[in-house]
Design a protein around this motif. Structure first.
Motif, PDB file in Angstrom:
ATOM      1  N   LEU A  96       0.829  -0.901  -0.108  1.00 15.54           N
ATOM      2  CA  LEU A  96      -0.145  -0.387   0.615  1.00 15.54           C
ATOM      3  C   LEU A  96       1.245   1.734   0.248  1.00 15.54           C
ATOM      4  N   GLN A  97       0.549   2.077  -0.794  1.00 19.97           N
ATOM      5  CA  GLN A  97       0.950   3.801  -0.854  1.00 19.97           C
ATOM      6  C   GLN A  97       0.158   4.255   0.042  1.00 19.97           C
ATOM      7  N   ILE A  98       0.621   5.724   0.547  1.00 23.48           N
ATOM      8  CA  ILE A  98      -0.349   5.686   1.407  1.00 23.48           C
ATOM      9  C   ILE A  98       0.073   7.540   1.270  1.00 23.48           C
ATOM     10  N   ASP A  99      -0.895   8.674   0.334  1.00 24.65           N
ATOM     11  CA  ASP A  99      -0.299  10.052   0.072  1.00 24.65           C
ATOM     12  C   ASP A  99      -1.652  10.943   0.362  1.00 24.65           C
ATOM     13  N   ALA A 100      -0.625  11.892   1.352  1.00 26.59           N
ATOM     14  CA  ALA A 100      -1.397  13.335   1.519  1.00 26.59           C
ATOM     15  C   ALA A 100      -2.109  13.560   0.750  1.00 26.59           C
ATOM     16  N   ALA A 101      -3.106  14.055   1.303  1.00 22.33           N
ATOM     17  CA  ALA A 101      -4.652  14.050   0.619  1.00 22.33           C
ATOM     18  C   ALA A 101      -4.238  15.312  -0.507  1.00 22.33           C
ATOM     19  N   SER A 102      -3.554  15.922  -0.145  1.00 22.88           N
ATOM     20  CA  SER A 102      -2.428  16.876  -0.890  1.00 22.88           C
ATOM     21  C   SER A 102      -1.324  17.340  -0.628  1.00 22.88           C
ATOM     22  N   PRO A 103      -0.870  17.946  -0.920  1.00 21.61           N
ATOM     23  CA  PRO A 103       0.460  18.556  -1.593  1.00 21.61           C
ATOM     24  C   PRO A 103       0.387  19.502  -0.513  1.00 21.61           C
ATOM     25  N   GLY A 104       2.184  19.683   0.404  1.00 26.31           N
ATOM     26  CA  GLY A 104       2.177  20.700   1.518  1.00 26.31           C
ATOM     27  C   GLY A 104       2.883  20.005   2.676  1.00 26.31           C
ATOM     28  N   GLU A 105       4.303  20.440   3.287  1.00 24.40           N
ATOM     29  CA  GLU A 105       4.334  19.748   4.395  1.00 24.40           C
ATOM     30  C   GLU A 105       3.002  19.680   5.734  1.00 24.40           C
ATOM     31  N   VAL A 168      -5.691  11.338   3.440  1.00 25.29           N
ATOM     32  CA  VAL A 168      -5.065  11.163   3.287  1.00 25.29           C
ATOM     33  C   VAL A 168      -5.848   9.871   2.163  1.00 25.29           C
ATOM     34  N   HIS A 169      -5.509   9.428   1.391  1.00 27.95           N
ATOM     35  CA  HIS A 169      -5.497   8.483  -0.170  1.00 27.95           C
ATOM     36  C   HIS A 169      -4.136   7.392  -0.317  1.00 27.95           C
ATOM     37  N   LEU A 170      -5.119   5.963  -0.374  1.00 31.72           N
ATOM     38  CA  LEU A 170      -4.293   4.651  -0.851  1.00 31.72           C
ATOM     39  C   LEU A 170      -4.002   4.470  -2.320  1.00 31.72           C
ATOM     40  N   THR A 171      -3.214   3.829  -2.665  1.00 35.58           N
ATOM     41  CA  THR A 171      -2.829   3.342  -4.041  1.00 35.58           C
ATOM     42  C   THR A 171      -2.371   1.544  -2.831  1.00 35.58           C
ATOM     43  N   ASN A 172      -2.938   0.815  -4.308  1.00 35.81           N
ATOM     44  CA  ASN A 172      -2.551  -0.674  -4.075  1.00 35.81           C
ATOM     45  C   ASN A 172      -1.505  -0.902  -5.086  1.00 35.81           C
ATOM     46  N   LEU A 196       4.062  10.195   7.833  1.00 38.40           N
ATOM     47  CA  LEU A 196       4.447  10.016   6.003  1.00 38.40           C
ATOM     48  C   LEU A 196       5.826  11.300   6.321  1.00 38.40           C
ATOM     49  N   ALA A 197       6.383  10.990   5.163  1.00 34.94           N
ATOM     50  CA  ALA A 197       7.311  11.684   4.680  1.00 34.94           C
ATOM     51  C   ALA A 197       8.141  12.597   3.873  1.00 34.94           C
ATOM     52  N   ASN A 198       8.559  13.431   3.399  1.00 33.16           N
ATOM     53  CA  ASN A 198       9.398  14.298   2.338  1.00 33.16           C
ATOM     54  C   ASN A 198       8.162  14.965   1.767  1.00 33.16           C
TER      55      ASN A 198
END
Length: 205
Positions: A96-105, A168-172, A196-198
């Motif tokens: 699973l890849q977890i991404d913040a719902a929108s860009p930013g620190e 967050v959003h998920l990607t399988n 989450l990082a970066n």
């Protein structure tokens, strides 16, 4: 048309607030309360001196009922991410890849925990914001699966625009042509609250 869809009164105006901001959806959204705004964009303590939350707060405090928020991020803003591995042995694989719902620190303050479930081959997904104490838990999704044909498929539920996550959003990562879910091996490994990082706000307007 947007005003009519919100209030149902022909010709009624809809307030809109727009500007560069560090957190929140990067497309226009309609909010109908201060609580809804803070869930998506944060409150005064997270504003960094930006006037957006103050303007929206006073809008609702003075009788406003609905407004559109159009957040603009810097063009080089980067989203925070986290990758979770599965239970494959002897070598775990990314699942699973977890991404913040929108860009930013702001996304670097999101923590994710994966817990076991009382239901076989399912898991619980917990979202923290601003720390890892129980008081920082903002969302909990239970009895999830990474099997795309399961009614509790994690990607569908967490990415739902209606009842999904605001953080967050998920990607399988395994869901590619030819992949078939294997119970046990393809389930995500247990994970204590991990950030989450970066994520970065960027500097280019």
């Amino acid at each position: 048309p947007l005003a009519n869809s919100v209030n149902g009164v022909p010709g009624e105006a809809l307030a809109c607030f727009t500007g560069v901001y560090h957190r929140g959806p990067n497309k226009a959204v309609v909010v109908t309360s201060w609580n809804q705004f803070t869930k998506l964009f944060g409150d005064f303590s997270q504003s960094g001196g930006n006037y957006l939350p103050f303007a929206v707060y006073h809008f609702f405090a003075n009788g406003g009922t609905a407004c559109a928020i159009a957040r603009v991020e810097n063009t080089d803003a980067v989203g925070s991410t986290l990758t979770i591995v599965d239970k494959t042995t002897p070598s775990a694989e990314d699942i699973l890849q977890i991404d913040a719902a929108s860009p930013g620190e702001w996304g670097n303050s999101i923590y994710i925990a994966v817990e076991g479930s009382s239901t076989s081959d399912r898991f619980n997904f917990v979202v923290y914001n601003g720390g890892t104490a129980a008081s920082n838990i903002v969302e909990r999704f239970v009895d999830l699966s990474v099997d795309p044909v399961d009614g509790r498929y994690a990607v569908t539920l967490i990415n739902s625009p209606v009842a999904g996550s605001a953080y967050v959003h998920l990607t399988n990562l395994k869901d590619v042509p030819g992949w078939v879910y294997v119970a046990g091996e393809d389930n995500p490994a247990t994970l204590t609250a991990t950030a989450l990082a970066n994520g970065a706000d960027g500097t280019v307007a």
